[in-house]
Design a protein around this motif. Structure first.
Motif, mmCIF file in Angstrom:
data_model
loop_
_atom_site.group_PDB
_atom_site.id
_atom_site.type_symbol
_atom_site.label_atom_id
_atom_site.label_comp_id
_atom_site.label_asym_id
_atom_site.label_seq_id
_atom_site.Cartn_x
_atom_site.Cartn_y
_atom_site.Cartn_z
ATOM 1 N N MET A 69 67.805 61.469 21.857
ATOM 2 C CA MET A 69 68.032 62.766 21.103
ATOM 3 C C MET A 69 67.200 63.991 21.520
ATOM 4 N N ILE A 70 65.929 63.667 21.827
ATOM 5 C CA ILE A 70 64.995 64.539 21.943
ATOM 6 C C ILE A 70 65.369 65.048 23.475
ATOM 7 N N LYS A 71 65.516 64.139 24.335
ATOM 8 C CA LYS A 71 65.854 64.630 25.770
ATOM 9 C C LYS A 71 66.893 65.385 25.863
ATOM 10 N N GLN A 72 68.058 64.953 25.032
ATOM 11 C CA GLN A 72 69.243 65.747 25.184
ATOM 12 C C GLN A 72 69.165 67.207 24.671
ATOM 13 N N LYS A 73 68.131 67.481 23.517
ATOM 14 C CA LYS A 73 67.704 68.452 23.026
ATOM 15 C C LYS A 73 67.062 69.455 24.129
ATOM 16 N N ARG A 74 66.053 68.682 24.622
ATOM 17 C CA ARG A 74 65.364 69.314 25.764
ATOM 18 C C ARG A 74 66.137 69.928 26.745
ATOM 19 N N LYS A 75 67.225 69.243 27.285
ATOM 20 C CA LYS A 75 68.118 69.368 28.454
ATOM 21 C C LYS A 75 69.012 70.690 27.949
ATOM 22 N N ASP A 76 69.378 70.578 26.651
ATOM 23 C CA ASP A 76 70.335 71.606 26.130
ATOM 24 C C ASP A 76 69.425 73.107 26.235
ATOM 25 N N LEU A 77 68.166 73.001 25.694
ATOM 26 C CA LEU A 77 67.385 74.196 25.525
ATOM 27 C C LEU A 77 67.029 74.716 26.826
ATOM 28 N N PHE A 78 66.762 74.020 27.898
ATOM 29 C CA PHE A 78 66.460 74.380 29.183
ATOM 30 C C PHE A 78 67.729 74.999 29.925
ATOM 31 N N THR A 79 68.755 74.466 29.563
ATOM 32 C CA THR A 79 70.068 75.065 30.398
ATOM 33 C C THR A 79 70.437 76.417 29.656
ATOM 34 N N GLU A 80 70.104 76.591 28.290
ATOM 35 C CA GLU A 80 70.418 77.895 27.861
ATOM 36 C C GLU A 80 69.322 78.743 28.438
ATOM 37 N N GLN A 81 68.389 78.575 28.569
ATOM 38 C CA GLN A 81 67.050 79.558 29.069
ATOM 39 C C GLN A 81 67.208 79.687 30.821
ATOM 40 N N ILE A 82 67.621 78.589 31.202
ATOM 41 C CA ILE A 82 67.542 78.941 32.952
ATOM 42 C C ILE A 82 68.961 79.936 33.027
ATOM 43 N N LYS A 83 69.834 79.974 32.283
ATOM 44 C CA LYS A 83 70.913 80.976 32.507
ATOM 45 C C LYS A 83 70.629 82.373 32.746
ATOM 46 N N THR A 84 69.533 82.574 32.095
ATOM 47 C CA THR A 84 68.910 84.069 32.297
ATOM 48 C C THR A 84 68.006 84.362 33.211
ATOM 49 N N LYS A 85 67.728 83.403 33.974
ATOM 50 C CA LYS A 85 66.710 83.528 35.123
ATOM 51 C C LYS A 85 67.368 83.712 36.506
ATOM 52 N N SER A 86 66.730 84.623 37.212
ATOM 53 C CA SER A 86 67.034 84.659 38.660
ATOM 54 C C SER A 86 65.785 84.405 39.321
ATOM 55 N N THR A 87 65.764 84.622 40.691
ATOM 56 C CA THR A 87 64.620 84.288 41.490
ATOM 57 C C THR A 87 63.537 85.099 41.214
ATOM 58 N N LEU A 88 62.335 84.913 41.290
ATOM 59 C CA LEU A 88 61.280 85.543 40.746
ATOM 60 C C LEU A 88 60.951 86.743 41.970
ATOM 61 N N PRO A 89 60.319 87.653 41.315
ATOM 62 C CA PRO A 89 59.770 88.952 41.974
ATOM 63 C C PRO A 89 59.441 88.737 43.567
ATOM 64 N N GLY A 90 60.123 89.439 44.368
ATOM 65 C CA GLY A 90 59.750 89.217 45.862
ATOM 66 C C GLY A 90 60.417 88.220 46.508
ATOM 67 N N VAL A 91 60.808 87.177 45.950
ATOM 68 C CA VAL A 91 61.299 85.870 46.821
ATOM 69 C C VAL A 91 62.379 86.376 47.632
ATOM 70 N N ILE A 92 63.550 87.047 47.282
ATOM 71 C CA ILE A 92 64.606 87.518 48.245
ATOM 72 C C ILE A 92 63.960 88.487 49.375
ATOM 73 N N GLU A 93 63.236 89.182 48.909
ATOM 74 C CA GLU A 93 62.583 90.361 50.052
ATOM 75 C C GLU A 93 61.881 89.417 50.965
ATOM 76 N N TYR A 94 61.038 88.284 50.460
ATOM 77 C CA TYR A 94 60.391 87.507 51.559
ATOM 78 C C TYR A 94 61.406 86.812 52.376
ATOM 79 N N LEU A 95 62.544 86.182 51.686
ATOM 80 C CA LEU A 95 63.489 85.583 52.527
ATOM 81 C C LEU A 95 64.246 86.248 53.795
ATOM 82 N N GLU A 96 64.488 87.437 53.299
ATOM 83 C CA GLU A 96 65.122 88.464 54.132
ATOM 84 C C GLU A 96 64.026 88.924 55.053
ATOM 85 N N ALA A 97 63.061 89.066 54.800
ATOM 86 C CA ALA A 97 61.854 89.428 55.918
ATOM 87 C C ALA A 97 61.524 88.420 56.881
ATOM 88 N N ALA A 98 61.360 87.045 56.485
ATOM 89 C CA ALA A 98 61.283 86.021 57.043
ATOM 90 C C ALA A 98 62.310 85.850 58.249
#
Length: 225
Positions: A69-98
């Motif tokens: 039950m704890i693992k499922q709740k942990r997974k559900d909480l993570f899934t909800e939060q990660i939806k709001t996240k994008s790449t961290l600042p500068g990552v895309i710019e570094y990939l493009e620069a490389a």
């Protein structure tokens, strides 16, 4: 001469670590317990079995819990939060620069390939990486240097020709022991850690252009630093 960049994944490209920690904190608080960031931070960047968050909670409250039950709740909480996240600042710019500079791009992660590849696909950045090495490819993950050694081998370059980007002390140690330059970009979960193995520490990749970073390391090498 720098010929490649190698990214860690969790906490460096995508802030999965803060999502994991915040979800666990929510669960711990429901049981009147607390997970110190100092305890959780020690397991960042290494294998998943290094720390058992469920066992730690049970010891704190003095009783057994329904782990499924704890693992499922942990997974559900993570899934909800990660939806709001994008790449961290500068990552895309570094990939493009490389890419623009003709550098090879690799990824070295202590997580599984399935975990890493699914997130890269969701972020739409999979095509940037010429080589991906994960826990599926080695017996020992970070702080063991093998992941980085295998990644530079795959990229067909020497370790000293690559810059590693890391957020954890375990990852930084692995990168430096493998012979790469290492730039550390701590996040909320890893900012309290002590970093003994690094060449440069930044608040975010947006703080310094990749071209300027390469020039800095090149000049330091010429000066024998």
């Amino acid at each position: 001469m720098i010929k490649a960049v190698v990214f860690d994944f969790d906490g460096t490209i995508l802030d999965t670590e803060s999502c994991e920690f915040e979800g666990l904190q929510t669960i711990y608080k429901e049981y009147g317990a607390e997970l110190p960031i100092e305890v959780w931070g020690e397991c960042i960047g290494t294998h998943a079995n290094f720390f058992d968050a469920h066992e730690y909670l049970e010891k704190q409250i003095g009783k057994s819990l329904d782990r499924d039950m704890i693992k499922q709740k942990r997974k559900d909480l993570f899934t909800e939060q990660i939806k709001t996240k994008s790449t961290l600042p500068g990552v895309i710019e570094y990939l493009e620069a490389a890419k623009r500079l003709g550098l090879k791009i690799g990824l070295a992660s202590s997580s599984t390939y399935e975990w890493v590849s699914s997130h890269l696909d969701n972020l739409g950045i999979s095509e940037y990486f010429e080589c991906i090495r994960t826990s599926n490819d080695v017996e020992n993950v970070k702080p063991d240097p093998t992941l980085y050694m295998e990644t530079v081998k795959c990229l067909d370059i020497k370790p000293e020709e690559a810059i590693a980007f890391e957020d954890s002390s375990n990852g930084a140690k692995a990168a430096k022991q493998a012979g790469l330059y290492c730039v550390v970009i701590p996040n909320l979960v890893t900012s309290h850690l002590t970093f003994d193995d690094l060449d440069l520490k930044l608040e975010s990749l947006a703080e310094l252009k990749l071209e300027d970073m390469i020039s800095r390391f090149t000049n330091e090498h010429k000066e024998g630093k």
